[in-house]
Design an enzyme around this catalytic site. Structure first.
Site, PDB file in Angstrom:
ATOM      1  N   LYS A 210       0.865  -1.185   0.000  1.00  0.00           N
ATOM      2  CA  LYS A 210       0.000   0.000   0.000  1.00  0.00           C
ATOM      3  C   LYS A 210       0.895   1.227   0.000  1.00  0.00           C
ATOM      4  O   LYS A 210       1.663   1.449   0.942  1.00  0.00           O
ATOM      5  CB  LYS A 210      -0.903  -0.025   1.232  1.00  0.00           C
ATOM      6  N   LYS A 263      -2.107  -1.667  -3.819  1.00  0.00           N
ATOM      7  CA  LYS A 263      -2.964  -0.489  -3.797  1.00  0.00           C
ATOM      8  C   LYS A 263      -2.119   0.770  -3.803  1.00  0.00           C
ATOM      9  O   LYS A 263      -1.164   0.821  -3.026  1.00  0.00           O
ATOM     10  CB  LYS A 263      -3.837  -0.568  -2.540  1.00  0.00           C
ATOM     11  N   SER A 290      -9.911   5.469  -4.683  1.00  0.00           N
ATOM     12  CA  SER A 290     -10.817   6.595  -4.904  1.00  0.00           C
ATOM     13  C   SER A 290     -10.246   7.629  -5.882  1.00  0.00           C
ATOM     14  O   SER A 290     -10.971   8.126  -6.745  1.00  0.00           O
ATOM     15  CB  SER A 290     -11.132   7.249  -3.561  1.00  0.00           C
TER      16      SER A 290
HETATM   17  C1  PBG Z   1      -7.680   3.196   5.619  1.00  0.00           C
HETATM   18  C2  PBG Z   1      -7.843   3.046   4.149  1.00  0.00           C
HETATM   19  C3  PBG Z   1      -7.639   4.000   3.150  1.00  0.00           C
HETATM   20  C4  PBG Z   1      -8.022   3.408   1.953  1.00  0.00           C
HETATM   21  C5  PBG Z   1      -8.414   2.106   2.241  1.00  0.00           C
HETATM   22  N1  PBG Z   1      -8.287   1.907   3.611  1.00  0.00           N
HETATM   23  C6  PBG Z   1      -7.188   5.416   3.246  1.00  0.00           C
HETATM   24  C7  PBG Z   1      -5.835   5.728   3.696  1.00  0.00           C
HETATM   25  O1  PBG Z   1      -4.994   4.856   3.896  1.00  0.00           O
HETATM   26  O2  PBG Z   1      -5.601   6.911   3.905  1.00  0.00           O
HETATM   27  C8  PBG Z   1      -8.032   4.089   0.615  1.00  0.00           C
HETATM   28  C9  PBG Z   1      -9.076   3.638  -0.336  1.00  0.00           C
HETATM   29  C10 PBG Z   1      -9.374   4.594  -1.448  1.00  0.00           C
HETATM   30  O3  PBG Z   1      -8.732   5.651  -1.613  1.00  0.00           O
HETATM   31  O4  PBG Z   1     -10.299   4.288  -2.203  1.00  0.00           O
HETATM   32  N2  PBG Z   1      -6.389   3.014   6.068  1.00  0.00           N
HETATM   33 ZN    ZN Z   2      -5.918   3.810   8.116  1.00  0.00          ZN
END
Ligand code: PBG
Ligand code: ZN
Length: 338
Positions: A210, A263, A290
């Site tokens: 991620k 991701k 997103s």
């Molecule tokens: C929470 C989380 C996030 C996303 C999935 N789980 C946001 C982040 O890490 O700030 C992002 C998903 C998306 O942008 O569609 N940790």
């Molecule tokens: Zn988080």
């Protein structure tokens, strides 16, 4: 010598003929290793603690925050069209809901636990995955418990996040998916699942690779999870960090992950391929996040391309890279298009 020259030139001409392999819609489909099917799709849902709420999220086109009372009417037609799986995100809106420990994350009366129970009973065939993180529930908006200096306390965070995962599993989630990026959380969750006698029925999907960056903005609007200070660069991976991603994937496999996720998706197709190469015996998931979804919508609106065509092209690229599971905000559309 002249015979050899002739045969070389004939074989050159023969191998130059590619069009025959994709001159028909069916043969074009045959050229892909895997075709997008409804089974591959997971749809993210934002669930608030205000039962009757249904609020659109301006930066995330066509997506809503919904209260528990809005879920069944919204999902019933999608399930009829072939929706197989959702991923739940809790969005606490009550002013008192957030604290330094993210206490509300596993509140038995909170939106996620309630939604797991409701969806399990109303849609017995629907596969329920739950994002596991604290950032939606912490007053500071970071993905764990902080030390005095504002950095993540890894040990405390892992302890808390694994408890939250167990609470979701106990409520009936089929899959828990920690997105926090604390070191060692996969092992901690797996051990607690084994200890609780749930390891045989609860799948552990790791957000292994991620990356930090600017593609989560609309999500943070939707979930109210923007950090109140600093950023997530000390726990989410640096965009250039291919080696770190490979190490995280291998570590999470060794710690007991059942599915590896990458991701965002489209800017990280090489990492998806790395994941498939490093974890050939595990399903690989990709999250088209997103910001990717919002970009495609914005570009389609600006006349750059047709929305549906780009939704397919981007998803096909993700599958070609090696993913067999796609988490996408386009799922309702794909249920109509496929
Ligand atoms: C929470 C989380 C996030 C996303 C999935 N789980 C946001 C982040 O890490 O700030 C992002 C998903 C998306 O942008 O569609 N940790
Ligand atoms: Zn988080």
């Amino acid at each position: 010598a002249s015979t050899a020259a002739t045969s070389v030139s004939i074989s050159g001409e023969v191998s130059s003929q590619l069009h025959s392999g994709y001159s028909h819609p069916l043969t074009r489909a045959w050229q892909a290793d895997r075709q997008l099917t409804k089974d591959m799709l997971i749809y993210p849902l934002f669930i608030t603690d205000n039962p009757d709420e249904e609020t659109s999220i301006p930066s995330l086109p066509n997506q809503y925050r919904r209260g528990i009372n809005r879920l069944v009417p919204f999902l019933a037609p999608l399930v009829r069209k072939g929706l197989r799986s959702v991923m739940l995100f809790g969005v606490p809106l009550q002013p008192s809901a957030k604290d330094a420990l993210g206490t509300a994350a596993d509140d038995p009366d909170g939106p996620v636990v309630q939604a797991i129970r409701l969806l399990r009973s109303r849609f017995p065939q629907l596969y329920i995955t739950t994002d596991v993180c604290l950032c939606e529930y912490t007053s500071h908006g970071h993905c764990g418990i902080l030390r005095e200096d504002g950095s993540l306390d890894n040990a405390q965070s892992v302890d808390r996040i694994s408890d939250v995962a167990i609470a979701y599993a106990a409520a009936g989630a089929h899959c828990v998916a920690p997105s926090d990026m604390n070191d060692g959380r996969i092992r901690a969750i797996k051990l607690k699942l084994i200890e609780a006698g749930m390891a045989h029925r609860v799948l552990l999907m790791s957000y292994s690779a991620k990356f930090s960056g600017c593609l989560y903005g609309p999500f943070r609007d939707a979930a109210g999870s923007c950090p109140s200070f600093g950023d997530r660069r000390c726990y989410q991976l640096p965009p250039g960090g291919r080696g770190l991603a490979r190490r995280a994937i291998q570590r999470d496999m060794a710690e007991g992950a059942d599915i590896i996720m990458v991701k965002p998706a489209s800017s990280y197709l090489d990492i998806i391929r790395d994941a498939k190469d490093l974890a050939p015996d595990l399903p690989v998931a990709a999250y088209q996040v997103s910001g990717e979804f919002a970009m495609i919508h914005a570009a389609a609106k600006a006349g750059v391309f047709n929305l549906k065509d780009m939704a397919f092209e981007s998803t096909e690229g993700i599958l070609r890279a090696g993913a067999g599971i796609v988490i996408s905000y386009f799922v309702p559309e794909f249920l109509d298009w496929l």
